[in-house]
Scaffold this motif. Sequence first.
Motif, PDB file in Angstrom:
ATOM      1  N   ARG A   1      -5.140  59.449  16.944  1.00 13.70           N
ATOM      2  CA  ARG A   1      -4.875  60.195  15.717  1.00 13.70           C
ATOM      3  C   ARG A   1      -5.881  59.865  14.624  1.00 13.70           C
ATOM      4  O   ARG A   1      -5.551  59.765  13.458  1.00 13.70           O
ATOM      5  CB  ARG A   1      -3.475  59.905  15.203  1.00 13.70           C
ATOM      6  CG  ARG A   1      -2.388  60.352  16.099  1.00 13.70           C
ATOM      7  CD  ARG A   1      -1.111  60.335  15.275  1.00 13.70           C
ATOM      8  NE  ARG A   1       0.016  60.578  16.109  1.00 13.70           N
ATOM      9  CZ  ARG A   1       0.964  59.688  16.358  1.00 13.70           C
ATOM     10  NH1 ARG A   1       0.915  58.509  15.826  1.00 13.70           N
ATOM     11  NH2 ARG A   1       1.967  59.993  17.125  1.00 13.70           N
ATOM     12  N   SER A   2      -7.130  59.662  14.986  1.00 15.81           N
ATOM     13  CA  SER A   2      -8.134  59.296  13.991  1.00 15.81           C
ATOM     14  C   SER A   2      -8.484  60.458  13.067  1.00 15.81           C
ATOM     15  O   SER A   2      -8.786  60.240  11.896  1.00 15.81           O
ATOM     16  CB  SER A   2      -9.387  58.770  14.680  1.00 15.81           C
ATOM     17  OG  SER A   2      -9.900  59.734  15.571  1.00 15.81           O
ATOM     18  N   VAL A   3      -8.443  61.690  13.546  1.00 18.39           N
ATOM     19  CA  VAL A   3      -8.778  62.834  12.693  1.00 18.39           C
ATOM     20  C   VAL A   3      -7.743  63.022  11.576  1.00 18.39           C
ATOM     21  O   VAL A   3      -8.114  63.108  10.401  1.00 18.39           O
ATOM     22  CB  VAL A   3      -8.951  64.118  13.538  1.00 18.39           C
ATOM     23  CG1 VAL A   3      -9.134  65.327  12.650  1.00 18.39           C
ATOM     24  CG2 VAL A   3     -10.142  63.973  14.472  1.00 18.39           C
ATOM     25  N   PRO A   4      -6.432  63.073  11.862  1.00 20.98           N
ATOM     26  CA  PRO A   4      -5.470  63.200  10.762  1.00 20.98           C
ATOM     27  C   PRO A   4      -5.507  62.008   9.808  1.00 20.98           C
ATOM     28  O   PRO A   4      -5.369  62.180   8.597  1.00 20.98           O
ATOM     29  CB  PRO A   4      -4.110  63.294  11.448  1.00 20.98           C
ATOM     30  CG  PRO A   4      -4.387  63.630  12.852  1.00 20.98           C
ATOM     31  CD  PRO A   4      -5.759  63.156  13.156  1.00 20.98           C
TER      32      PRO A   4
ATOM     33  N   THR B   1      -6.333  62.416   5.825  1.00 23.52           N
ATOM     34  CA  THR B   1      -5.393  61.892   4.836  1.00 23.52           C
ATOM     35  C   THR B   1      -6.064  60.863   3.931  1.00 23.52           C
ATOM     36  O   THR B   1      -5.881  60.880   2.715  1.00 23.52           O
ATOM     37  CB  THR B   1      -4.171  61.265   5.531  1.00 23.52           C
ATOM     38  OG1 THR B   1      -3.564  62.246   6.367  1.00 23.52           O
ATOM     39  CG2 THR B   1      -3.158  60.752   4.530  1.00 23.52           C
ATOM     40  N   ALA B   2      -6.854  59.981   4.524  1.00 24.66           N
ATOM     41  CA  ALA B   2      -7.553  58.975   3.733  1.00 24.66           C
ATOM     42  C   ALA B   2      -8.537  59.613   2.758  1.00 24.66           C
ATOM     43  O   ALA B   2      -8.646  59.188   1.605  1.00 24.66           O
ATOM     44  CB  ALA B   2      -8.272  58.000   4.652  1.00 24.66           C
ATOM     45  N   LEU B   3      -9.262  60.638   3.197  1.00 23.32           N
ATOM     46  CA  LEU B   3     -10.222  61.303   2.304  1.00 23.32           C
ATOM     47  C   LEU B   3      -9.527  62.026   1.154  1.00 23.32           C
ATOM     48  O   LEU B   3     -10.001  61.997   0.011  1.00 23.32           O
ATOM     49  CB  LEU B   3     -11.101  62.266   3.101  1.00 23.32           C
ATOM     50  CG  LEU B   3     -12.126  61.618   4.039  1.00 23.32           C
ATOM     51  CD1 LEU B   3     -12.845  62.684   4.858  1.00 23.32           C
ATOM     52  CD2 LEU B   3     -13.114  60.784   3.251  1.00 23.32           C
ATOM     53  N   VAL B   4      -8.401  62.684   1.444  1.00 25.87           N
ATOM     54  CA  VAL B   4      -7.654  63.373   0.382  1.00 25.87           C
ATOM     55  C   VAL B   4      -7.124  62.359  -0.635  1.00 25.87           C
ATOM     56  O   VAL B   4      -7.243  62.561  -1.852  1.00 25.87           O
ATOM     57  CB  VAL B   4      -6.510  64.217   0.982  1.00 25.87           C
ATOM     58  CG1 VAL B   4      -5.541  64.681  -0.083  1.00 25.87           C
ATOM     59  CG2 VAL B   4      -7.077  65.400   1.743  1.00 25.87           C
TER      60      VAL B   4
ATOM     61  N   LEU C   1       7.435  61.698   4.254  1.00 27.41           N
ATOM     62  CA  LEU C   1       8.192  61.501   5.491  1.00 27.41           C
ATOM     63  C   LEU C   1       7.372  61.930   6.710  1.00 27.41           C
ATOM     64  O   LEU C   1       7.356  61.236   7.733  1.00 27.41           O
ATOM     65  CB  LEU C   1       9.508  62.279   5.435  1.00 27.41           C
ATOM     66  CG  LEU C   1      10.421  62.153   6.649  1.00 27.41           C
ATOM     67  CD1 LEU C   1      10.899  60.719   6.804  1.00 27.41           C
ATOM     68  CD2 LEU C   1      11.591  63.107   6.533  1.00 27.41           C
ATOM     69  N   ILE C   2       6.681  63.056   6.593  1.00 31.18           N
ATOM     70  CA  ILE C   2       5.838  63.522   7.706  1.00 31.18           C
ATOM     71  C   ILE C   2       4.730  62.519   7.988  1.00 31.18           C
ATOM     72  O   ILE C   2       4.445  62.193   9.150  1.00 31.18           O
ATOM     73  CB  ILE C   2       5.280  64.919   7.393  1.00 31.18           C
ATOM     74  CG1 ILE C   2       6.390  65.960   7.459  1.00 31.18           C
ATOM     75  CG2 ILE C   2       4.153  65.296   8.358  1.00 31.18           C
ATOM     76  CD1 ILE C   2       6.012  67.326   6.932  1.00 31.18           C
ATOM     77  N   LEU C   3       4.087  62.003   6.939  1.00 35.31           N
ATOM     78  CA  LEU C   3       3.033  61.007   7.133  1.00 35.31           C
ATOM     79  C   LEU C   3       3.595  59.729   7.754  1.00 35.31           C
ATOM     80  O   LEU C   3       2.961  59.119   8.621  1.00 35.31           O
ATOM     81  CB  LEU C   3       2.336  60.708   5.810  1.00 35.31           C
ATOM     82  CG  LEU C   3       1.457  61.813   5.244  1.00 35.31           C
ATOM     83  CD1 LEU C   3       0.948  61.433   3.855  1.00 35.31           C
ATOM     84  CD2 LEU C   3       0.295  62.104   6.174  1.00 35.31           C
ATOM     85  N   LEU C   4       4.783  59.322   7.338  1.00 31.12           N
ATOM     86  CA  LEU C   4       5.416  58.127   7.901  1.00 31.12           C
ATOM     87  C   LEU C   4       5.742  58.331   9.377  1.00 31.12           C
ATOM     88  O   LEU C   4       5.462  57.462  10.214  1.00 31.12           O
ATOM     89  CB  LEU C   4       6.683  57.784   7.116  1.00 31.12           C
ATOM     90  CG  LEU C   4       7.431  56.538   7.579  1.00 31.12           C
ATOM     91  CD1 LEU C   4       6.584  55.302   7.329  1.00 31.12           C
ATOM     92  CD2 LEU C   4       8.762  56.433   6.877  1.00 31.12           C
ATOM     93  N   LEU C   5       6.311  59.487   9.715  1.00 25.78           N
ATOM     94  CA  LEU C   5       6.624  59.771  11.123  1.00 25.78           C
ATOM     95  C   LEU C   5       5.363  59.868  11.972  1.00 25.78           C
ATOM     96  O   LEU C   5       5.335  59.421  13.118  1.00 25.78           O
ATOM     97  CB  LEU C   5       7.450  61.052  11.232  1.00 25.78           C
ATOM     98  CG  LEU C   5       8.891  60.952  10.730  1.00 25.78           C
ATOM     99  CD1 LEU C   5       9.567  62.310  10.798  1.00 25.78           C
ATOM    100  CD2 LEU C   5       9.668  59.926  11.521  1.00 25.78           C
TER     101      LEU C   5
END
Length: 188
Positions: A16-19, A23-26, A80-84
């Motif tokens: 899951r390196s792309v998501p 997320t890190a860039l945003v 919640l989506i990011l945590l899951l």
Amino acid sequence: MSKTSRSQRLRRRSSRSVPATITALVLLALAVAVAWLGISRLVTGSWPDFMSSIRESLAEFTWNSPAVWAAAVVLALIGLILLLAAILPGKHTAVRLAGPSDADAKSVETVISRRGLSRLASWHLDHADGVESTSVDSTARKVTATVRTPLRTTSELSRTLTESLERKFDEIGVDPAPQVVVRVRSTE
């Protein structure tokens, strides 16, 4: 006493390196923007001009307004989506094969990547009679092949190729055997 080294499992989960990178860039862009606004406020003593209209429109909201509650719910759902996404495991990147019969199942693991399984299926179907070209996509549970043929009647060829591919997967020991779907398209 020496500790016995234990190797990593070959049947790994996707990284899951792309998501994570997106997320890190945003979040980094958001942090840079907030830092720039804060430094600008400290240096000049006032907010930048484009912030005045945003500030005035936000000043109209109260903590109990429906828009604030909606924004809070949306942000909570995103969190919640990011945590899951961080906790739940990703898809397997490889398919397990039956190992040698004399090997210990706990110490020996044999796998093939899903891409390798697709290539194997494509090679096998390309060498069948009546096949012009193939395109194969595979997951851990399903292998879907699209075959092009110059033949006009395709139903018999579809059944034959499906059975042939299922036999091939049994020969190499794909465990568990994936569902095989072969779609045959006539080029005429």
